[in-house]
Scaffold this active site. Structure first.
Site, PDB file in Angstrom:
ATOM      1  CD1 TRP A 359       0.441  -0.754   3.219  1.00 33.07           C
ATOM      2  CD2 TRP A 359      -0.306   1.331   3.379  1.00 33.07           C
ATOM      3  NE1 TRP A 359       0.877  -0.253   4.418  1.00 33.07           N
ATOM      4  CE2 TRP A 359       0.439   1.027   4.546  1.00 33.07           C
ATOM      5  CE3 TRP A 359      -0.873   2.596   3.274  1.00 33.07           C
ATOM      6  CZ2 TRP A 359       0.631   1.933   5.584  1.00 33.07           C
ATOM      7  CZ3 TRP A 359      -0.683   3.508   4.312  1.00 33.07           C
ATOM      8  CH2 TRP A 359       0.058   3.170   5.451  1.00 33.07           C
ATOM      9  CG  ASP A 360       4.796   0.814   1.430  1.00 34.27           C
ATOM     10  OD1 ASP A 360       3.824   0.343   2.042  1.00 34.27           O
ATOM     11  OD2 ASP A 360       5.964   0.545   1.721  1.00 34.27           O
ATOM     12  CD  GLU A 488       3.388  -3.250   9.794  1.00 37.31           C
ATOM     13  OE1 GLU A 488       2.881  -3.462   8.684  1.00 37.31           O
ATOM     14  OE2 GLU A 488       4.626  -3.300   9.999  1.00 37.31           O
ATOM     15  CD  GLN A 596       3.801   2.738   9.444  1.00 36.39           C
ATOM     16  OE1 GLN A 596       4.466   1.724   9.360  1.00 36.39           O
ATOM     17  NE2 GLN A 596       3.169   3.261   8.413  1.00 36.39           N
TER      18      GLN A 596
END
Length: 768
Positions: A359-360, A488, A596
């Protein structure tokens, strides 16, 4: 602890040291590619020290059987991985009967340079063998002009004494993956031959999943010249079941040299039928230019790319090298030429993460390519996802859900990643696919994709969300349980704020788009939504539950986040970092520390939905707990920090994303570069320092000049216009191409017909 191997230069990576203890890092940083193929900075000659031999071909992969200790329904059948392909750069060298191997042979005056203006990788050193001293020079690049061609030039000059020099250029089909299970092999050599020229054909081994086998042919042409016209060299041919080679030998006196130009053509079954590969490879090789002429063409093509994409920084060479290195590696990996391809997280530099699509691309790469390349490049990225809609629907069906679940990792649309908490809980990536459609439409003004293919994708993603939510009779609201957000370091949480926000936005955006475009005369009835279905989506959107803390007035990352022991990362010991390399997974999951941007990722996506005060409160709450151990993290924090006036913080986050690999900040660059996160340095400058925004089709800038910088400038494409933005003590915007444009500068509406200039508001800002 950072580690910098190369000199800090604006256009080059250069070192005069072979970093044997950090050779994997040196290999990664000197990777080259051309969008069609690429390789790590492996040596041409023999090297028996620690290394990661890696050459990769775009779109060539293998479905390796998923290996898990306890199978769960819903697991993907295979783990897709990029495969280390034919090794076509080797040139074994002997001088006076001694094999040149820098882990075994004493050498002097080592130098290595990667030139970002040409894509050329150069290396040289001297060896002393008996009474002979020789200078060995290597040069190579992968052609932008003819994507299937690799150019190499190897020279050996005798400086003192005399030497018998033997060169053995070869193509090697015996290759292994660094990440293979139990040393399994993914290739079988079909044929080696010297007619019409030395070539090798290989095929991926059979698989049990109905995935096509890839066939690759590599053919080489070698041209050897000696420095004296009366000199002669001996030549012979050699082939085995897995190699094809030529051997050249010459006697050289002091002052004499031998030069080998090796050109290899590489063709794959993605483009050329196996039965036609030999003839195609031969035709390509016969059209080659001499090395130096081909390099001139290469430099011109790179110059065209840099003319549009370069970000020029005055006053900070480290920052300058960082942004150029990242743009260089991005464009080596993907430049939008093939809609069948996407941007792997490691590109052509390693095998980690399977090398496939994440998905980056939609979240981080699309904004950059929108501004720095023809709109068709981004449209190709969208078409890539549309072409894989069938696979996305299979993924959802496998979980017992409706619609489409775009995969976390894929080559063909089918999920091929086997970590449950990521693969089937990190479903927020479905929203990133939809957001990219909005981003493209909003930025370019082109609605043609949204009205047709895009709407098909949006409808199926919305159907997934509508079947994935559940209704809480206790709270009388819709919820999404059992997910992993962008952070995550937390798995299987309930009501991740970012996931709930994305799901709600997708449902609303899709409903509005369907109601608008389904009424047009040219609407293609590829999808049909009943009034009842649209009403259900609206009901979910209007009644979604979002965790919120009234006391702190912040959006809560998920239902139980505030129950954790909350503390800033300043309370961590240095020996604890990075957490993912020092702590157990259990310890990480129980902590409050964030990998993140999570809540902040949603605020970044939908920045026009939130007030500056809301942004400040959430940033100041979450960032102090964020360890930034994802390569995707610093850029989002840099952008938001700049917006709320934390300029020093924005700068530190820029430095982290710009030099993440160059300084090995996360201590993991040895297994490959972080390609998709390399967009972060551009995003931090353009969307952060310059505060470029395009909400509701309106272009906005509110730049500041970072401390220590004298100026910075960049160009962007925007709605058939080319703009140049230069920031010194003033802001100047030049319209280089296209029609006049109304934009906003520091909240002032201005008409751009030639250029505009305005002092930086408030001078050079300082931290709030």
């Amino acid at each position: 602890m950072t580690k910098t191997l190369f000199d800090v230069l604006p256009w080059q990576l250069r070192t005069n040291k072979l970093h044997t203890s950090d050779f994997l890092l040196q290999e990664s940083l000197t990777s080259i590619g051309n969008g069609y193929m690429g390789m790590r900075g492996n040596f041409e000659e023999t090297y028996s020290g620690e290394m990661h031999k890696g050459t990769y071909l775009a779109g060539v992969w293998y479905p390796d059987k998923t290996k898990v200790g306890w199978w769960k329904n819903g697991y993907p059948d295979y783990f897709g991985k990029v495969v280390n392909a034919v090794d076509f750069i080797p040139v074994n060298i002997q001088i006076n009967g001694v094999e040149i191997d820098l882990s075994q042979v004493t050498y002097q005056d080592f130098e290595q340079t990667l030139d970002m203006r040409t894509g050329e990788l150069k290396r040289s050193y001297k060896v002393v063998l008996g009474d002979a001293c020789a200078l060995i020079t290597f040069k190579r690049f992968l052609s932008l002009a003819v994507k299937e061609l690799s150019y190499q030039k190897i020279s050996i000059a005798v400086i003192e004494g005399s030497a018998t020099v033997t060169l053995k250029p070869l193509i090697n089909g015996f290759v292994k993956n660094n990440d293979s299970n139990y040393d399994e092999l993914f290739w079988k050599v079909l044929e080696t031959s010297h007619k019409p020229l030395p070539y090798l054909t290989m095929i991926t081994v059979p698989n049990a999943f109905g995935i096509e086998q890839f066939t690759v042919t590599a053919m080489m042409k070698n041209v050897v010249t000696l420095s004296g016209s009366d000199q002669m060299f001996a030549k012979e041919s050699l082939q085995t079941d897995e190699q094809v080679a030529e051997i050249y030998q010459a006697q050289l006196a002091s002052g004499e040299s031998i030069t080998l130009e090796k050109v290899v053509s590489v063709v794959t079954s993605r483009d050329i039928l196996p039965s036609q590969q030999k003839e195609t490879a031969e035709s390509l090789v016969h059209k080659i230019l001499p090395y130096d002429e081909a390099l001139e063409t290469q430099e011109r093509l790179w110059e065209e790319r840099w003319q549009l994409a370069d970000v020029a920084i005055e006053g900070d060479v480290k920052a300058q090298q960082g942004i150029r290195f990242n743009l260089f590696q991005l464009f080596q990996t993907y430049y939008g030429d093939d809609a069948r391809l996407n941007i792997g997280p490691k590109g052509f530099t390693g095998e980690k993460y399977g090398g496939a699509t994440y998905w980056d691309t939609e979240a981080y790469a699309v904004p950059l390519y929108l501004a720095l390349a023809d709109p068709k490049v981004t449209r190709n990225l969208l078409e890539y996802r549309h072409s894989q809609l069938k696979g996305a629907k299979e993924n959802a069906e496998k979980l017992g859900l409706r619609g489409a679940l775009y995969p976390m990792v894929t080559f063909n649309g089918v999920e091929c990643h086997n970590e449950w908490e990521i693969t089937f809980e990190e479903i927020h990536r479905n929203g990133a696919i939809a957001y990219a459609i909005y981003n493209y439409t909003n930025y370019t003004g082109d609605t043609s994709y949204l009205a047709h293919e895009g709407l098909e994708v949006l409808v199926e993603i919305s159907r997934f969300w509508a079947s994935r939510v559940h209704y809480s009779t206790e709270k009388e609201q819709f919820m999404i349980h059992g997910v992993t957000g962008p952070n995550e370091y937390e798995n299987n949480v309930n009501n991740n704020w970012y996931t709930n926000v994305l799901a709600t936005w997708v449902l609303r955006y899709t409903k509005e788009a369907y109601e608008k475009y389904s009424q047009l005369p040219d609407f293609k009835a590829t999808v049909f939504c009943s009034p009842e279905e649209l009403a259900h989506w609206a009901n979910i959107s209007d009644n979604m539950y979002f965790p919120y803390d009234e006391k702190r007035q912040v959006f809560v990352q998920h239902d139980t986040f505030l129950d954790k022991e909350l503390m800033p990362i300043t309370e961590l010991k240095e020996s604890d970092r990075p957490l993912n390399q020092k702590w157990s997974w259990d310890h990480i999951l129980r902590s409050c520390f964030i990998k993140q941007a999570d809540v902040l990722q949603g605020i970044y996506f939908f920045g026009d939905h939130y007030s500056l005060a809301e942004k400040k409160r959430n940033y100041l709450f979450y960032e102090p707990m964020t360890v930034h151990e994802s390569s995707l993290s610093p850029s989002i924090h840099a952008i938001l920090a700049a917006e709320i006036g934390l300029y020093d913080k924005a700068m530190s986050m820029y430095e982290r994303t710009a030099r993440l690999d160059l300084d090995n900040i996360n201590n993991d660059t040895g297994d490959g570069l972080h390609i998709t996160s390399m967009t972060g340095s551009w995003l931090a400058i353009v969307q952060g320092f310059a505060q470029m925004r395009t909400w509701n089709g309106q272009l906005n800038f509110s730049p500041f000049l970072p401390k220590g910088w004298e100026s910075y400038s960049f160009r962007i494409l925007y709605r058939e216009r080319l703009l140049k933005v230069t920031i010194t003590e003033t802001v100047r915007i030049d319209l280089l191409e296209g029609e006049p444009l109304t934009l906003t500068l520091y909240d002032h509406n201005v008409e751009l017909s030639d250029h505009i200039a305005m002092p930086i508001e408030g001078g050079v800002p300082s931290d709030v």
